[in-house]
Design a protein around this motif. Structure first.
Motif, PDB file in Angstrom:
ATOM      1  N   ASN A 234      39.561  32.068  34.588  1.00 30.96           N
ATOM      2  CA  ASN A 234      38.741  33.216  35.008  1.00 30.96           C
ATOM      3  C   ASN A 234      37.729  33.581  33.934  1.00 30.96           C
TER       4      ASN A 234
ATOM      5  N   LYS B 185      35.082  31.021  34.045  1.00 29.86           N
ATOM      6  CA  LYS B 185      34.279  31.095  35.287  1.00 29.86           C
ATOM      7  C   LYS B 185      33.322  32.282  35.273  1.00 29.86           C
ATOM      8  N   TYR B 186      33.858  33.440  34.863  1.00 29.27           N
ATOM      9  CA  TYR B 186      33.072  34.674  35.015  1.00 29.27           C
ATOM     10  C   TYR B 186      32.234  35.011  33.774  1.00 29.27           C
TER      11      TYR B 186
ATOM     12  N   ASP C 111      36.721  38.235  27.601  1.00 30.27           N
ATOM     13  CA  ASP C 111      35.416  37.599  27.801  1.00 30.27           C
ATOM     14  C   ASP C 111      34.338  38.660  27.819  1.00 30.27           C
TER      15      ASP C 111
ATOM     16  N   ARG D 139      38.973  39.314  46.012  1.00 31.80           N
ATOM     17  CA  ARG D 139      37.890  38.941  45.093  1.00 31.80           C
ATOM     18  C   ARG D 139      36.953  40.137  45.001  1.00 31.80           C
ATOM     19  N   ALA D 140      36.564  40.493  43.796  1.00 30.28           N
ATOM     20  CA  ALA D 140      35.684  41.654  43.631  1.00 30.28           C
ATOM     21  C   ALA D 140      34.303  41.352  44.224  1.00 30.28           C
TER      22      ALA D 140
ATOM     23  N   ALA E 190      32.033  39.051  42.350  1.00 28.26           N
ATOM     24  CA  ALA E 190      32.451  37.639  42.369  1.00 28.26           C
ATOM     25  C   ALA E 190      32.064  37.004  43.703  1.00 28.26           C
TER      26      ALA E 190
ATOM     27  N   GLY F  17      36.184  30.748  44.087  1.00 29.34           N
ATOM     28  CA  GLY F  17      37.475  31.333  43.731  1.00 29.34           C
ATOM     29  C   GLY F  17      38.373  31.417  44.950  1.00 29.34           C
ATOM     30  N   THR F  18      39.651  31.652  44.701  1.00 28.79           N
ATOM     31  CA  THR F  18      40.607  31.706  45.812  1.00 28.79           C
ATOM     32  C   THR F  18      41.163  33.115  46.024  1.00 28.79           C
ATOM     33  N   GLY F  19      41.062  33.948  45.005  1.00 33.47           N
ATOM     34  CA  GLY F  19      41.658  35.284  45.100  1.00 33.47           C
ATOM     35  C   GLY F  19      43.181  35.213  45.049  1.00 33.47           C
TER      36      GLY F  19
ATOM     37  N   GLY G 245      44.776  33.572  42.136  1.00 34.74           N
ATOM     38  CA  GLY G 245      45.201  33.359  40.751  1.00 34.74           C
ATOM     39  C   GLY G 245      45.892  34.559  40.131  1.00 34.74           C
ATOM     40  N   LEU G 246      45.222  35.708  40.145  1.00 29.92           N
ATOM     41  CA  LEU G 246      45.801  36.869  39.473  1.00 29.92           C
ATOM     42  C   LEU G 246      47.024  37.407  40.221  1.00 29.92           C
TER      43      LEU G 246
HETATM   44  P1  ADP Z   1      39.549  33.894  41.842  1.00 27.97           P
HETATM   45  O1  ADP Z   1      40.025  32.550  42.189  1.00 27.97           O
HETATM   46  O2  ADP Z   1      38.646  34.489  42.861  1.00 27.97           O
HETATM   47  O3  ADP Z   1      38.978  33.986  40.468  1.00 27.97           O
HETATM   48  P2  ADP Z   1      41.740  35.546  40.893  1.00 27.97           P
HETATM   49  O4  ADP Z   1      42.924  35.999  41.639  1.00 27.97           O
HETATM   50  O5  ADP Z   1      41.951  34.731  39.679  1.00 27.97           O
HETATM   51  O6  ADP Z   1      40.838  34.818  41.948  1.00 27.97           O
HETATM   52  O7  ADP Z   1      40.934  36.836  40.485  1.00 27.97           O
HETATM   53  C1  ADP Z   1      40.721  37.832  41.481  1.00 27.97           C
HETATM   54  C2  ADP Z   1      39.366  38.467  41.271  1.00 27.97           C
HETATM   55  O8  ADP Z   1      39.371  39.216  40.050  1.00 27.97           O
HETATM   56  C3  ADP Z   1      38.234  37.475  41.092  1.00 27.97           C
HETATM   57  O9  ADP Z   1      37.738  37.025  42.327  1.00 27.97           O
HETATM   58  C4  ADP Z   1      37.228  38.325  40.335  1.00 27.97           C
HETATM   59  O10 ADP Z   1      36.546  39.190  41.232  1.00 27.97           O
HETATM   60  C5  ADP Z   1      38.093  39.183  39.441  1.00 27.97           C
HETATM   61  N1  ADP Z   1      38.267  38.621  38.097  1.00 27.97           N
HETATM   62  C6  ADP Z   1      39.370  38.044  37.602  1.00 27.97           C
HETATM   63  N2  ADP Z   1      39.183  37.694  36.321  1.00 27.97           N
HETATM   64  C7  ADP Z   1      37.948  38.090  36.004  1.00 27.97           C
HETATM   65  C8  ADP Z   1      37.159  38.024  34.795  1.00 27.97           C
HETATM   66  N3  ADP Z   1      37.653  37.483  33.690  1.00 27.97           N
HETATM   67  N4  ADP Z   1      35.921  38.534  34.852  1.00 27.97           N
HETATM   68  C9  ADP Z   1      35.434  39.094  35.966  1.00 27.97           C
HETATM   69  N5  ADP Z   1      36.115  39.179  37.119  1.00 27.97           N
HETATM   70  C10 ADP Z   1      37.353  38.683  37.130  1.00 27.97           C
END
Ligand code: ADP
Length: 413
Positions: A296, A299-300, A336, A355-356, A359, A366-368, A370-371
């Motif tokens: 993440n 990516k971001y 980051d 996903r925000a 994003a 992204g898959t939404g 991971g977290l």
């Molecule tokens: P994704 O595969 O979309 O990254 P995650 O479950 O890992 O899915 O994260 C969910 C959402 O949280 C992301 O889509 C993004 O909107 C936000 N996010 C997570 N990590 C970060 C980061 N380091 N910086 C900015 N946004 C983040």
């Protein structure tokens, strides 16, 4: 009435049918000064009303009082859905009232038990004395029985939803598993095509191949994440604790991202506390946590951006990520200076498939999942995770575990 409302409020929180029936019977018996209280439920197999719970009668009375005769009072109350309030005066009354051959019964009240609009059984309350159940008794017991029915319906719905959810998760798990083989085959064939052995490709062709390869990688990420999430939801995610050197392990995970870090010209500032003791960890869980947080951050963060990756420790009473730490802990920090998370969406960040907005609007794939998975893994292994983030400024994710190691929370519970 105040007592009745208190009972109703308590019934609402019971999550188990057996306890719900036992509690309702006990409270109803006490409320109405009934020595006997019994719940019959219709049993499709034997086509009779079968005792489900009882108070005030011997345990072995059960089968002798399973009811099949349509003429009986109990059957009538159940099948016609009517309340029966009886003062036992004559021998003929006695013959139609359950238990009156074996027990002293002066008056009784039968209230039907209706579930999802269907007649399901009946509650039976009896007093030894000839004190009749008056209007207040009848009203209170009817309200209590209705509440018990409503709560039982909720339990049934919840149970069904759980079963449906389980079936869906099993299906996703199977589908994800089956999808992995063809995706891997596609990627292998693409690798073959890009190798010089099958002839040189021109730049346009290479461009297409690269795009297919990237989509293949994304598909594989998605399928792997689905597989991990469904394993977790099905409760078959195994936690296997072994001694791990976390700094070496973290370095090896970071190494997996070497290509993207170089491609994006990112600067990664690493800080590993070399004095960390060997840590009991489930490597799969630790990898999921580090991989997702690092991927993440990478990516971001825009090209040429900065990332801090720290593995350290904090003592009891110390502070980490703005929190006071309650026991000696291992700390993981991934910071980051990239896209950040909009303030209004912080509370949803660990939800499944979330996903925000920023994003979603960007081209970042992204898959939404991971977290969501990271949070589950951290919770299940005895850690905590939280974050700070400001849109367009960056995000910091904090994870801690007791310094002694991860725990298998499920097996502890
Ligand atoms: P994704 O595969 O979309 O990254 P995650 O479950 O890992 O899915 O994260 C969910 C959402 O949280 C992301 O889509 C993004 O909107 C936000 N996010 C997570 N990590 C970060 C980061 N380091 N910086 C900015 N946004 C983040």
């Amino acid at each position: 009435m105040a007592i009745l409302y208190k009972i109703m409020a308590s019934i609402f929180f019971i999550k188990d049918a057996d306890r719900l029936f036992a509690f309702s019977l006990e409270e109803a018996a006490q409320l109405s000064a009934s020595e006997i209280a019994v719940l019959w439920i219709y049993d499709r197999k034997s086509e009779s009303l079968v005792i489900k719970k009882q108070i005030g009668i011997k345990e072995d009375t059960e089968s002798g009082y399973n009811v099949k005769e349509p003429a009986s009072l109990l059957w009538k109350s159940y099948s016609e859905n009517i309340v029966k309030n009886i003062l036992v005066n004559s021998d003929s009354d006695k013959s139609s009232v359950p238990f009156s051959k074996d027990y002293e019964i002066g008056s009784c009240l039968i209230i039907p038990f209706k579930i999802e609009q269907e007649n399901n059984g009946a509650f039976f309350f009896a007093r030894a004395s000839k004190m009749p159940y008056d209007i207040t008794d009848e009203r209170m017991l009817t309200i209590l029985v209705r509440e018990c029915c409503a709560c039982y319906e909720n339990l049934l719905v919840r149970d069904n939803l759980r079963k449906i959810d389980q079936a869906k998760t099993e299906f996703i798990s199977l589908a994800a598993h089956q999808l992995r083989a063809p995706i891997t085959a596609i990627r292998l064939n693409i690798e073959g095509l890009s190798s010089k052995d099958v002839g040189k490709l021109n730049n346009d062709q290479l461009g297409y191949i690269n795009q297919i390869n990237e989509s293949g990688l994304h598909m594989l990420d998605l399928v792997n994440a689905l597989l991990d999430v469904s394993r977790f939801d099905l409760g078959v995610f195994k936690i296997d604790l072994r001694p791990v050197n976390v700094s070496d392990f973290a370095e090896s995970v970071l190494d997996e991202f070497k290509l993207s870090i170089v491609e994006k010209k990112l600067i990664v500032k690493k800080l590993y506390d070399k004095s960390l003791p060997i840590f009991q960890a489930d490597e799969k869980s630790l990898r999921i946590i580090l991989q997702n947080l690092l991927s993440n951050a990478i990516k971001y963060t825009p090209a040429k951006g900065k990332i801090n990756f720290e593995i350290g420790r904090v003592s009891k009473g110390g502070s980490f990520g703005g929190e006071k730490i309650e026991q000696d802990s291992l700390t993981i920090l991934v910071k980051d200076f990239g896209a950040g998370i909009p303030l209004g969406q912080h509370d949803k960040i660990f939800s499944r498939l979330f996903r925000a907005d920023n994003a979603v609007k960007s081209d970042i794939e992204g898959t939404g999942l991971g977290l969501y998975l990271v949070k589950k893994v951290v919770d299940e292994t005895g850690g905590s995770i939280w974050f700070e983030s400001v849109e367009n400024k960056g995000s910091t994710f904090y994870v801690i575990f007791p310094i002694s190691g991860m725990k298998n929370i499920k097996s502890i519970n």
